[in-house]
Structure formats: structure tokens, C-alpha cells
Design a protein around this motif. Structure first.
Motif, PDB file in Angstrom:
ATOM      1  N   HIS A 295       0.867  -1.316   0.055  1.00 36.16           N
ATOM      2  CA  HIS A 295      -0.177   0.029   0.059  1.00 36.16           C
ATOM      3  C   HIS A 295       1.010   1.353   0.166  1.00 36.16           C
ATOM      4  O   HIS A 295       2.145   1.126  -0.078  1.00 36.16           O
ATOM      5  CB  HIS A 295      -1.124   0.070   1.255  1.00 36.16           C
ATOM      6  CG  HIS A 295      -0.215   0.365   2.477  1.00 36.16           C
ATOM      7  ND1 HIS A 295       0.509  -0.749   3.049  1.00 36.16           N
ATOM      8  CD2 HIS A 295       0.038   1.244   3.203  1.00 36.16           C
ATOM      9  CE1 HIS A 295       0.927  -0.291   4.413  1.00 36.16           C
ATOM     10  NE2 HIS A 295       0.528   0.991   4.374  1.00 36.16           N
TER      11      HIS A 295
ATOM     12  N   TRP B 209      -2.033   1.493  -6.359  1.00 31.08           N
ATOM     13  CA  TRP B 209      -2.685   2.191  -7.562  1.00 31.08           C
ATOM     14  C   TRP B 209      -4.175   2.229  -7.558  1.00 31.08           C
ATOM     15  O   TRP B 209      -4.806   1.371  -6.767  1.00 31.08           O
ATOM     16  CB  TRP B 209      -2.438   1.131  -8.880  1.00 31.08           C
ATOM     17  CG  TRP B 209      -1.023   1.033  -9.072  1.00 31.08           C
ATOM     18  CD1 TRP B 209      -0.213  -0.386  -9.144  1.00 31.08           C
ATOM     19  CD2 TRP B 209      -0.086   1.687  -9.552  1.00 31.08           C
ATOM     20  NE1 TRP B 209       0.967   0.029  -9.457  1.00 31.08           N
ATOM     21  CE2 TRP B 209       1.176   1.403  -9.863  1.00 31.08           C
ATOM     22  CE3 TRP B 209       0.106   3.116 -10.185  1.00 31.08           C
ATOM     23  CZ2 TRP B 209       2.334   1.898 -10.415  1.00 31.08           C
ATOM     24  CZ3 TRP B 209       1.066   3.872 -10.562  1.00 31.08           C
ATOM     25  CH2 TRP B 209       2.125   3.217 -10.642  1.00 31.08           C
ATOM     26  N   LYS B 210      -4.616   3.304  -8.098  1.00 28.42           N
ATOM     27  CA  LYS B 210      -6.144   3.458  -8.001  1.00 28.42           C
ATOM     28  C   LYS B 210      -6.993   2.305  -8.621  1.00 28.42           C
ATOM     29  O   LYS B 210      -6.556   2.023  -9.967  1.00 28.42           O
ATOM     30  CB  LYS B 210      -6.577   4.831  -8.778  1.00 28.42           C
ATOM     31  CG  LYS B 210      -7.999   5.219  -8.458  1.00 28.42           C
ATOM     32  CD  LYS B 210      -8.354   6.234  -9.344  1.00 28.42           C
ATOM     33  CE  LYS B 210      -9.853   6.689  -9.107  1.00 28.42           C
ATOM     34  NZ  LYS B 210     -10.124   7.847 -10.038  1.00 28.42           N
TER      35      LYS B 210
ATOM     36  N   LEU C 232      -3.419   4.196   1.395  1.00 31.55           N
ATOM     37  CA  LEU C 232      -4.003   4.655   0.043  1.00 31.55           C
ATOM     38  C   LEU C 232      -3.428   3.131  -0.755  1.00 31.55           C
ATOM     39  O   LEU C 232      -2.519   2.525  -0.374  1.00 31.55           O
ATOM     40  CB  LEU C 232      -3.214   5.706  -0.844  1.00 31.55           C
ATOM     41  CG  LEU C 232      -3.459   7.054  -0.525  1.00 31.55           C
ATOM     42  CD1 LEU C 232      -2.761   8.153  -1.255  1.00 31.55           C
ATOM     43  CD2 LEU C 232      -5.005   7.530  -0.573  1.00 31.55           C
TER      44      LEU C 232
ATOM     45  N   PRO D 143      -3.139   6.607  -7.280  1.00 28.90           N
ATOM     46  CA  PRO D 143      -4.179   6.717  -6.003  1.00 28.90           C
ATOM     47  C   PRO D 143      -4.429   8.237  -5.941  1.00 28.90           C
ATOM     48  O   PRO D 143      -3.719   9.114  -6.049  1.00 28.90           O
ATOM     49  CB  PRO D 143      -3.147   6.025  -4.759  1.00 28.90           C
ATOM     50  CG  PRO D 143      -2.044   6.228  -5.229  1.00 28.90           C
ATOM     51  CD  PRO D 143      -1.907   6.216  -6.856  1.00 28.90           C
TER      52      PRO D 143
END
Lengths: 401, 450, 176
Positions: free
Chosen positions: C79, C104-105, C101, C113
């Protein structure tokens, strides 16, 4: 502001002027290294300043993820290369905080001597270079004359004149050599009266006051908002000095020392010495006050070194043996800030339990101090840009890391 | 001076004129070219001493006195670069304009009584006018360089120098008003005697004017704290950012030439010109003449120009020329002191900002100069006593010295009288130590290289 | 105010936006949801008792281990953390906030992110967030000028990510 071409009145009644984009730097005599300022100017008036940094980015943080804390010490030297000792100190304390290492009494006083001497050396350059920014050359050489003597002392202590790597996690690489303290005191005795000369040449010089008073005025709130620290923050009247207000691990170095934070309180600076009076035309938070705070801190540093020498010579313990090069770090993360000459230098260390940190982060004081430039320079004259940037006393090595 | 060679040394007229011209040329070239070399060296030494270091020490043996020459050779050897965006012709022309203007002004600058390349009745006006041309050099250089910093420098130069011409002119007018002439030789001669006769000490207003003049002169030749056109901390190097090598050095030759010029002008207008603070030169010359005159006579004999009046005493003409020589040294010393003061100021003070420079000019220098001018005017009109009225050991007083047109008229009259009665030259027969008004007149008359 | 009190107080005020805390660490920290960081910062700054008006630092830390053996022992899932160090010039105390976060998104490689920007609360965050964006690849939503700051504008990759590889070439300059 931009003159609108389609504004008929202006075309008819006024001389139409164009704005000009000018690059100040990265090769420019007064940007203190490789800072690039893009100025949007209308004649001599600067409507917008955009600092561009990164020309001296040397990936110090990435390198720190591949070296043990002691191996990274030389890289801290190269951040604020004018005050390498203070960078060493910041990182050492940060590592010691993580491994919960306690220093012997003598090592603490040694650190105070070294750190305050480093502050002296750094403020001397700051002062001299500010003179250069305003177009007077001589104070710069006077400043370097004294700085050379400090560097001679440092050279005797650690063998280096610029990148010291002297203070390390655990203490210092060696004790001060015999006779060092006497030489140091002799230097301070010689140096203290000379400060009056600097005040005569710069601080109280009429042209100097004209150039700096009421220029780049920054309120205390604004300074805090932009994260400005050190003399820049105190020059705006915010009473905050980590040597008094910082974490215990740092402030315990200064336990029992008599010093007053240099800041204007109720319209007065500390009166423990014979300082020149504050001119009427200055405003709290302008370039002159930032410079003045720095000059007063020089005197303060001399006092602190004197006190530290007394304590050091009677203190118990040794000078602090450095930790092993591959000392295993406990799992965890710490953040510690120290009061470096240019502001609060913070180090953030994340460890995964091996001897090499997982992540190293350096919080640079100049980085934050510089970020306020575009706000301060709005609407000033071109000649004020070096005056304002110089009063922030930046070192690009620390900003770009 | 040609007259001296012709009548006293009995050289044939062309040779006499040639000699006088050569002396004038040598003076100009040496003061300007060699002077620039010396002043650049001096600046380095002075700044070095001010800054607690040694300055040049090696080139040429002691004190590094050949340093500038070494620098010059280096500059000649450097590549002459013209930027791509530059307007090539103007870019190349610009250094010469300043150089030529600065040197041209020396034509009218007397180094001693009558030691001037071109004796002009309007010398003050000529020098100011020619110095005014010098400003074109930075403007052209900045405009043609194709660099924004150069352009800033040029704009500043234009604004600054043009503004400072106003108070400068007002200051220069005051000595001219007191002396009633624009002729620098006459102005200088009217300050003969002890230093109380110097125009700076004439009355309080002239002293103020002298100070303002020096400030404005510093500004008009772009010296710190007014060196905004080349402010290195702001404009990199201002108008000469893009120059290199010899072209670059021309700007400096011009700068140092102008520095001495305005200092010399200050010396003549306010500080007695070639006259020392106490009049010892003339007595010394009187002593010297005892030694020199026989030599001159022998020389004349040996050279064979003996036809007419062998052994005739030269009536003090040689003494006057020796006094002139010493006066020349005196003048050079005064000019050098002025230049040194400019250096001292430069290495001490921070630079002003452009708006402050303009404020200094328009809000301070101009009103003060105007005030001084009016004050000096009333002082003259109401004939308030001045230091000049003090009894002077040498007995010379400005009130007995005549304005130049009077002198010229007298001279014309005498020439006409001579034409009627062919008698030998009417040099005063008295000893040099005690001049009367007639002696001063003749002194002034003998002045020009006519 | 003790750490526990503070966490409770913040939780009461911001509810789900305070997602955790670790009060036993050397520098105790409070975890904030990516969408609530600006609000929380503003509250901490303006609260008469806390007055955490100085944002010292924003740091991005990438937790990622490429070696599966080591990854198994690491004790965390890969993360990204953004760490905010705050202090008060009035009360002389400090506070650490963290935002967790994904790397990666939506786990789509290359999609950065996202976290709320605090540049509107602390002006100093402007440059710090640019630096985190530049070096760690975190997108700060609502940032006025999110550009690279230390690396050149056309640099590829986020150097302080653990899986970063130096480009082979940059404008004709050999990378590695």
C-alpha cells in the motif's frame, strides 16, 4: 497586468506596454545556486514570480533507502552544504530517537558547540551573500574571513572543511583535539567585536535599510501558513525556536543553557547585548527584520558556544562512540526536527527492522521558505527579487536534495 | 604652449606647434589609455585592501603593477562573440561609441594652465555635451544584444543618465557663473592662490554644489552605488552581458576614462584645478628656473637657434612652464583622488534600487542643486564676502582676474599695440613669486596652444 | 490532551473519516480517510485547543516488496502511505496524521491513487504535495497546480516507489 490589446481606450490613450518573461537563473549571480525564477515583468515591475527548482536534485532520499544510517551521513552534509554540521546533527538525533540511544553528558555539550559554531559559519555566509545580493561586495569577504577561521577549527576537529560527517548517530567520529577549546575561545573573543563592523556596513547602513525596509513583508500568520521556519519565521515575529520548543530529545541538549529566542516581543528584541536600534521605516516581517534576526542569532550562538565550552570541559562521560555501521534498526518510524541555521530541518525515518531504512525523508527548511517567494515578490521591482530571495537565505542543495 | 616654444625657445613655428601638439597628445593618450590601465590596477589594489586581501601581487614584479596589461592581453586573445540574435552592426559599434565619446571629451580638458589639446571658450559645455553622447553606448549595446537583461540595463542607463544630466548641468553652471566664463583654463586660473580661493570654498552654497556635483558625476558615469545598468546581482551584467574580449574591455576603458574626466572636471570647477592648496609651486619653480634656465639657454645655443638673442634671459617663461608641469601633476593627483573616492564608495555601499536612484536625482539632487545655484547667485549679486577676499600670501584674488573675453580683448589690443610699436614680448620682468594683476592677465594669455 | 482523548474527539466529530490510530508508536499517529484529510486538517488548525497551525512535512511512503519471500514476512499488504506531520507554534505540540492508499487506484497499474489536497488549508502543502506527486506518484485532488517539482516535467515514473526502474534513456542521456 497584461494590457488587453482589444481595449480601445488603452491603445488610444496610453503607451501600450508588453509583458516580458524573463528567466532569472539557473545561471544567475544572485539566485544562490541553481534556482530558476521565471519573472513576468512589466518594465521594472514584477507581476509574477514562479520558482523552478530541481536543478540540484541528487536523489538523496532514494540513496538513503539503500544505505545504513551512518553511511547516509555524508549525504546529509551535502544538503545544506553551508551548515553540514547541523544536518549531521538532525539525522543523528533522528536515528538515535529510533534506536533509543542515550548520549553521554559530554557528547551533548560537544554537539552544542559544534552545532552553534555551524550556525555561526552559516549565518556569516547568509549575511555576506545578502550583501552581495544588494550590490556590496566587501562584507562578503569579511564574512568569509571569519568563516575561514571556523572552518579551520572544524578541520582540526574532523579533517574536513565543508562536508564534515562529524556528528554521527551515537555521538561524534572523534573527540575534539587538545587545545581546540582554547582556539575556539580565542576566535570568539576576536570575532565578537567585529560584529559591530557588519552592523555598520549593512544593518544600519542607510542604503541597506532603504533596500530592505518594508520589502517582502510577511505576516506571522502567512509565515506559518507557508511553513516558513527559522529566522524567516522569527523575523515575522513568531516566537518559535525548536531549541526551546522542540522535542525533548533535541531540547535536552540545550538544558540549562541561558538563551533567549531572538524574536520581536511587544515591539522589542532581546536586550541582552548592545544591538543596533530598529529603524523606524522597517516593518515587522520585512527583509530587514529577517536579516536582523540572523545577525542577532550570531551573537546568541557565540554566547551558547561559550556556555557549552564551560560545560564540556567539566562534563562527565565521553564524546559518544558512534553506533556500528550496520546497526540493526528496530521496526518503526520516527520524525524529528532540529533548528538548523536556515530553519527546521526534519528527518523522517521508516524502518522495517533491517539495518537499512525502508524510507528516508528530509524535510527541508529552505524548501518551505522558498515556496513563499512567489507570494512575496508579487508587484515588487526586479531589484527587490534578489533582496527578497536573499533574505530567505536559501541553499539549493537543501531544497533539491 | 606653442607660443612658448616659438618665442622663448626660438623653435621655428611649425616645429613649435608640432611640439605643443605632441605634448597635448601624449597627455591625453597617457591619461586616458595608460590612466585607464593604472586606474583598473588601482581599483583592484584599493578594493583588495578594503576587503582585507592583497589584490594583484605578481605580474610585473612588485604590487602586480602590470596586472591590467596581462588582463588586456588575455582580453585581446579572447574570442569575440556576437550572439545570433544580436543586431550585428550596432552590437559591434556600441563599444566604440562610448570609447570615442569618453576620449573625445579629453580634448577640451586642460591639464594645466594652457595645457590643453584644444583651447575652447566653451570647454565646459563641450565636455558635458560629449559626455552626454556616451550614454548611447550602453543603450546601443543593450538594445542590440538580443538579451532581455541587456535591454533592462540599457533602459536603466537611459533613464538614469539622462536624469542625472539635469542636476549635473545645474552644478556645473555655478562655477561658470562665478567666474563668468565657460573656459576651463580661465576657471582654473581664477582659483590660483591658497585653497581658500577654490570655488568649493567660495561660499557655503558652492560647497553644497560641489558635493552634489560629485554625487551626480558618480551617477552619470555609472559607478556604485548607482551602477544599475550593470548591476550584477540583478541584471547578470546589464548592458554588457553578451560582450566578451576586447569589445567588453572597451566599455571599461570608457568607464575609467569617464571617471577620471568627471573627477578632473570636479578638480577644475571646484577644487582649484592645477593649483595646489597652498601656493608653493611657483616659488619652487622659481628655484628650479635657476637650474633649468641656463640649461635651456645652453641647449638653445647648442641647437643653433642662436641667431637673434643669445643669452637673453627668458623672462620667467620657463618658470611658468615648469610651474605648469607641476600644476599638471597637481591636477592629475586631484583627479586621482576623486577616482579613488569613487572606488572607496563603490566597495563600501550597497546598490540603490532604480526608483531610489531616480528619487535621489529628482527629489534631492535637483532641488539641492537649484537651491545651491540660487544661493550662490545671490551671494554673487550681493557681493557677500567670500574666502576669496582674504588676503592671500601670493596676493592673487579672483576680483583682479578677468573674464576670458576681457582677457581675449586685452590680448587683441596688445597685439594691435605690438603691431604699431614693434617691441619685444611684454612678459613681466618681475620675479615669479609676486604676481600682480597684469601678471595674471599675461599668465592667462599665454595659456592657450594658440 | 492525551492521545486517546484526541482520537475519541476526532472520531466523534468526523465519524468514519478517522479510520484508525496507533498510540503506542514512538510518534503516535492517527489514520484519516483519503477524502477527509482536508477537513480534519482544517479542524486541527482552527481548534482553539489544538491550534496545529504549522504543517511541517508531507511524506509519501511506498510499502511494496517485489520479492515474494520477503513480502510474506513483511507483515503488511502493499500500500501507499501519505504522512502529515503537524505542529503548533502556540502549544508546542505535534501530531502525525496518516492516509492509507492503494498503490494504484482501483488496482489498475498506472492509475495514481487519489487523496484530498490540503493546499487550501496550509499553503506550504502546495509544494510538498507536488513533491509527493512527483516522487511517489500520489494524486492530490483539488491541488491548484499539481506538476512535477524536482524531476523534469517530462520525466517518466515515480522514483521513490519501490518498483521504480530508472529509464534506459532520457533525452539521449544514458540512464542505467
Amino acid at each position: 497586468m497584461a494590457t488587453q490589446v482589444d481595449d480601445a481606450r488603452i491603445i488610444e490613450f496610453d503607451v501600450r506596454t508588453d509583458e516580458m518573461l524573463v528567466n532569472m537563473g539557473p545561471q544567475h549571480p544572485s539566485t544562490h545556486g541553481v534556482l530558476r525564477l521565471v519573472l513576468r515583468t512589466d518594465g521594472e515591475i514584477v507581476s509574477e514570480v514562479e520558482p523552478h527548482i530541481g536543478y540540484l536534485h541528487r536523489c538523496a532520499e532514494k540513496i538513503g533507502e539503500n544505505l545504513t544510517p551512518r553511511q547516509w551521513i555524508p549525504y546529509t552534509d551535502r544538503m545544506d552544504y553551508l551548515a553540514g554540521m547541523n544536518m549531521n546533527l538532525g539525522w543523528s538525533l533522528c536515528v538515535e530517537k529510533l534506536i533509543e540511544h542515550e548520549l553521554p553528558e559530554k557528547a551533548k555539550h560537544l554537539r552544542v558547540i559544534i552545532a552553534e559554531m555551524g550556525r555561526l559559519a552559516s549565518h556569516l555566509v547568509g549575511m555576506g551573500a545578502y550583501g552581495l545580493d544588494l550590490g556590496t561586495f566587501s562584507p562578503f569577504l569579511y564574512a568569509f574571513r571569519e568563516r575561514e577561521r571556523i572552518l579551520d577549527l572544524f578541520e582540526e576537529a574532523c579533517g574536513a572543511r565543508l562536508t564534515y560527517s562529524y556528528l554521527t548517530p551515537g555521538g561524534a567520529t572523534a573527540d575534539l583535539p587538545n587545545g581546540w577549546l582554547q582556539k575556539c575561545e580565542a576566535f570568539l573573543d576576536q570575532f565578537e567585536p567585529v560584529i559591530q563592523e557588519y552592523h555598520a556596513l549593512l544593518t544600519t547602513n542607510a542604503i541597506f535599510i532603504k533596500r530592505t525596509a518594508n520589502i517582502g513583508v510577511m505576516s506571522g500568520e502567512m509565515a506559518v501558513d507557508y511553513g516558513c521556519t527559522g529566522p524567516v519565521l522569527r523575523g515575522s515575529g513568531v516566537d518559535y525556536d525548536l531549541r526551546r520548543d522542540g522535542e525533548d530529545r533535541y531540547t535536552e541538549l540545550y538544558d540549562g543553557y541561558a538563551f533567549e529566542v531572538i524574536v520581536q516581543r511587544d515591539g522589542h528584541y532581546p536586550k541582552d547585548h548592545d544591538y543596533p536600534a530598529v529603524p523606524k521605516e522597517t516593518v515587522l516581517g520585512d527583509c530587514w527584520h529577517r536579516f536582523y534576526v540572523r545577525m542577532l542569532e550570531v551573537v546568541q550562538a557565540i554566547d551558547l558556544v561559550r556556555q557549552a565550552i564551560d560545560r564540556y570541559s567539566t562534563a562527565s562521560g565521553d564524546w559518544g562512540v558512534p553506533i556500528k555501521l550496520t546497526h540493526k534498526l528496530p521496526k518503526g518510524e520516527v520524525y524529528l526536527e532540529t533548528e538548523a541555521p536556515r530553519g527546521q530541518m526534519g528527518f523522517y525515518l521508516v524502518s522495517d527492522g533491517s539495518s537499512i531504512p525502508w524510507r528516508v525523508r528530509a524535510r527541508s527548511s529552505c524548501f518551505c521558505n522558498l515556496s513563499v517567494t512567489s507570494e512575496l515578490c508579487r508587484g515588487c521591482l526586479i531589484a527587490d527579487v534578489p533582496a527578497i530571495v536573499g533574505s530567505l537565505d536559501i541553499v539549493m542543495g537543501e531544497i533539491d536534495r | 604652449m606653442a607660443e612658448f616654444f616659438h618665442t622663448t625657445c626660438h623653435l621655428p613655428a611649425p616645429l613649435a606647434y608640432l611640439l605643443a601638439a605632441i605634448i597635448a597628445c601624449v597627455l591625453i593618450i597617457h591619461v586616458v589609455a595608460v590612466g585607464a590601465l593604472i586606474f583598473i590596477w588601482l581599483e583592484r589594489k584599493v578594493s583588495g585592501r578594503i576587503q582585507d586581501r592583497l589584490g594583484p601581487t605578481r605580474v610585473g614584479g612588485a604590487f602586480g603593477w602590470l596586472q591590467t596589461l596581462a588582463d588586456g592581453i588575455k582580453l585581446i586573445a579572447k574570442e569575440d562573440i556576437t550572439p545570433k540574435d544580436a543586431d550585428a552592426m550596432l552590437f559591434k559599434l556600441a563599444p566604440y561609441v562610448g570609447f570615442a565619446a569618453s576620449y573625445c571629451a579629453y580634448i577640451a580638458l586642460p591639464f594645466s594652465d594652457g595645457w590643453v589639446a584644444q583651447h575652447m571658450n566653451t570647454a565646459v559645455f563641450f565636455i558635458l555635451a560629449v559626455l552626454g553622447i556616451e550614454v548611447f553606448s550602453p543603450i546601443l549595446a543593450g538594445y542590440s544584444s538580443g538579451s532581455k537583461w541587456s535591454l533592462f540595463g540599457a533602459m536603466r542607463e537611459a533613464a538614469q543618465v539622462v536624469s542625472y544630466e539635469v542636476p549635473l548641468g545645474m552644478c556645473v553652471v555655478v562655477p561658470c557663473m562665478i567666474c563668468g566664463t565657460l573656459n576651463l583654463v580661465t576657471i582654473g586660473n581664477m582659483q590660483a592662490g591658497s585653497f581658500t580661493n577654490w570655488l568649493a570654498f567660495n561660499d557655503p552654497f558652492t560647497f553644497i554644489i560641489a558635493c552634489v556635483y560629485f554625487t551626480c558625476a558618480t551617477a552619470s558615469v555609472n559607478r556604485a552605488p548607482f551602477d544599475l545598468a550593470e548591476a550584477e546581482s540583478e541584471l547578470v551584467a546589464g548592458f554588457h552581458t553578451e560582450y566578451s574580449g576586447l569589445r567588453w574591455s572597451f566599455f571599461f576603458m570608457a568607464e575609467y576614462g569617464s571617471m577620471f574626466l568627471v573627477s578632473g572636471l570636479a578638480a577644475i570647477l571646484f577644487f582649484g584645478g592645477w593649483h595646489g592648496p597652498i601656493p608653493i609651486a611657483e616659488p619652487i619653480a622659481g628655484v628650479l628656473v635657476v637650474v633649468v634656465e641656463p640649461l635651456v639657454n645652453i641647449g638653445r645655443y647648442l641647437l643653433g637657434f642662436i641667431a637673434r638673442d643669445i643669452g637673453k634671459v627668458t623672462d620667467g617663461a620657463v618658470a611658468i612652464q615648469i610651474a605648469n608641469l607641476m600644476g599638471c601633476l597637481n591636477f592629475l593627483l586631484k583627479g586621482t583622488i576623486g577616482v579613488t573616492v569613487m572606488m572607496w564608495v563603490r566597495w563600501t555601499l550597497p546598490r540603490l534600487r532604480i526608483d531610489q536612484v531616480m528619487t535621489t536625482c529628482l527629489k534631492y539632487c535637483v532641488p539641492i542643486a537649484a537651491f545651491g545655484f540660487v544661493g550662490a547667485l545671490f551671494w554673487q549679486v550681493f557681493e557677500v564676502p567670500t574666502l576669496n577676499d582674504l588676503p592671500s600670501p601670493i596676493g592673487i584674488n579672483r576680483s583682479v582676474a578677468h573674464e576670458s573675453w576681457v582677457v581675449e580683448a586685452d590680448r587683441e589690443r596688445e597685439i594691435r599695440a605690438q603691431a604699431v610699436t614693434p617691441s619685444p614680448a611684454d612678459l613681466p620682468g618681475e620675479s615669479v613669486g609676486s604676481f600682480d594683476s597684469a601678471a595674471v592677465d599675461s599668465l592667462v594669455m599665454k595659456g592657450g596652444a594658440r | 490532551m492525551s492521545g486517546q482523548n484526541l482520537v475519541e474527539r476526532l472520531s466523534k466529530r468526523f465519524g468514519g473519516k478517522i479510520t484508525g490510530s496507533n498510540l503506542d508508536a514512538i510518534d503516535p499517529w492517527i489514520e484519516v480517510a483519503p477524502g477527509g484529510i482536508a477537513e480534519v486538517c482544517e479542524y486541527l488548525r482552527d481548534d482553539a485547543e489544538l491550534r496545529l497551525n504549522l504543517l511541517n512535512c508531507i511524506s509519501g511512503v511506498d510499502y511494496f516488496e517485489a520479492d515474494p519471500k520477503k513480502a510474506a514476512k513483511a507483515g503488511w499488504e502493499p500500500h501507499m502511505e501519505v504522512v502529515y506531520h503537524l505542529s503548533s507554534t502556540f502549544n508546542k505540540h505535534t501530531l502525525v496524521l496518516k492516509v492509507m492508499l492503494p498503490r494504484w487506484k482501483d488496482d489498475v497499474e498506472g492509475e495514481l491513487p487519489e487523496v484530498q489536497s490540503v493546499a487550501g488549508v496550509f499553503s506550504t502543502a502546495n509544494w510538498h504535495e507536488r513533491e509527493v506527486f512527483d516522487l511517489c506518484g500520489v494524486r492530490f485532488m483539488g491541488h491548484p497546480n499539481l506538476r512535477r517539482i524536482l524531476c523534469p516535467e517530462d520525466w517518466v515514473g515515480y522514483p521513490l516507489r519501490k518498483d521504480y526502474e530508472m529509464p534506459l534513456e532520457y533525452h539521449g542521456i544514458r540512464g542505467r
